[in-house]
Design an enzyme around this catalytic site. Structure first.
Site, PDB file in Angstrom:
ATOM      1  N   ILE A  99     -73.008 -17.245  36.637  1.00 27.96           N
ATOM      2  CA  ILE A  99     -73.928 -17.008  37.917  1.00 27.96           C
ATOM      3  C   ILE A  99     -73.075 -17.223  39.134  1.00 27.96           C
ATOM      4  CG2 ILE A  99     -75.068 -19.214  37.956  1.00 27.96           C
ATOM      5  CD1 ILE A  99     -76.534 -15.837  38.351  1.00 27.96           C
ATOM      6  N   ARG A 207     -62.719 -13.603  33.552  1.00 28.06           N
ATOM      7  CA  ARG A 207     -63.375 -14.258  32.532  1.00 28.06           C
ATOM      8  C   ARG A 207     -62.702 -13.513  31.288  1.00 28.06           C
ATOM      9  NH1 ARG A 207     -65.180 -18.682  34.421  1.00 28.06           N
ATOM     10  NH2 ARG A 207     -66.743 -18.367  36.080  1.00 28.06           N
TER      11      ARG A 207
END
Length: 307
Positions: A99, A207
């Site tokens: 997030i 990521r």
């Protein structure tokens, strides 16, 4: 022009994505990624880049070349014409990292309004990672199985006790917003996550990287390899070539490589001392992450380390 002069525009469809629409793709022990909806394709990217031509006026090979050009030169706007909406189930500690990427539309499952999901990420005995010595935020290797078995048993006890206390609070009438406060970060949460392709690729570049935490890396690789690669194959290919598998050279890197090609190791070593990558005696005893990263690049390019 009158309204009748416009021809209907069919919705862009990608059959390989339609085949997995709504189907959860497992990640970790009880997590998943599920494609809910999508807009656009490789075709939408080239249409946005070439607003002055109609469909079918360019060859597929030219479309691929244009997408590669856009990716290579970081022209991001055409990639924003594509969007994807995912339904995900992810452990809360992993979701905290996720997030942080503030470029998506998000609606998360709320434990203020609903009872927490009765699932927590479990760790197999051989999957307990050891803290890295050289990287404070990373891991390096695994604990032995004897320690792993002990930690996994303790994890089960902790998660079971936490869930039992949570359920007891609910049964006694405690408000959900307060009853949840001692749930472990391994508890799964769910969210709908809608994002355009440009920002999605930025998320994946960070990521999917080997330096990212394993858990979020597994989610990122699943999204990339199972969804994006089928959705926009030309953009995915260009992304891998220019963002994931490419090398970025600093000015120091370029000058040292040029020195190696020009006159060998000695000049390169002098430059490294001048740039502060080596100590004054020319040894690598001085700690330097920049030098470490340069050495990795030199190895990838087939050069011997010149010091």
């Amino acid at each position: 022009m009158q309204q009748s002069d416009f021809e209907p525009i069919p919705r862009i469809s990608v059959p390989s994505l339609d085949a997995i629409l709504g189907k959860p793709i497992p990640v970790l022990d009880d997590g998943f990624v599920r494609l809910v909806d999508y807009m656009g394709s490789d075709e939408a990217i080239v249409q946005a880049a070439r607003t002055s031509y109609g469909k079918g006026t360019k060859k597929v090979s030219e479309d691929r070349g244009l997408i590669r050009y856009l990716m290579r030169h970081r022209h991001s706007t055409p990639f924003e014409m594509c969007e994807v909406k995912l339904h995900i189930r992810v452990p809360m500690d992993t979701w905290r990292q996720w997030i942080r990427h503030r470029m998506a539309n998000v609606n998360e499952y709320s434990t203020r309004y609903s009872v927490a999901i009765d699932s927590a990420q479990a760790t197999d005995p051989d999957r307990w990672r050891v803290q890295s010595v050289g990287n404070r935020q990373g891991s390096d290797g695994y604990l032995d199985l004897e320690k792993g078995n002990h930690l996994t048993e303790k994890e089960k006890e902790l998660q079971s006790l936490s869930n039992s206390i949570y359920q007891e609070r609910l049964d006694m009438g405690v408000a959900r917003e307060q009853a949840r406060k001692d749930l472990p970060l391994s508890t799964y949460t769910e969210a709908y996550w809608k994002i355009d392709l440009h920002n999605l690729l930025h998320f994946l570049a960070l990521r999917m990287d080997d330096h990212a935490q394993l858990e979020i890396r597994l989610f990122a690789k699943t999204i990339g390899e199972e969804i994006v690669s089928k959705w926009v194959p030309n953009a995915w290919e260009a992304f891998l070539d220019y963002r994931v598998r490419s090398l970025s050279l600093t000015q120091y890197d370029k000058e040292i490589i040029a020195a190696i090609n020009r006159s060998g190791k000695e000049e390169a070593k002098k430059l490294a001392i001048q740039f502060g990558l080596l100590d004054e005696s020319g040894t690598s005893s001085k700690k330097s992450r920049e030098r470490d990263e340069l050495e990795i690049k030199l190895t990838d390019l087939g050069f011997e380390i010149p010091w």
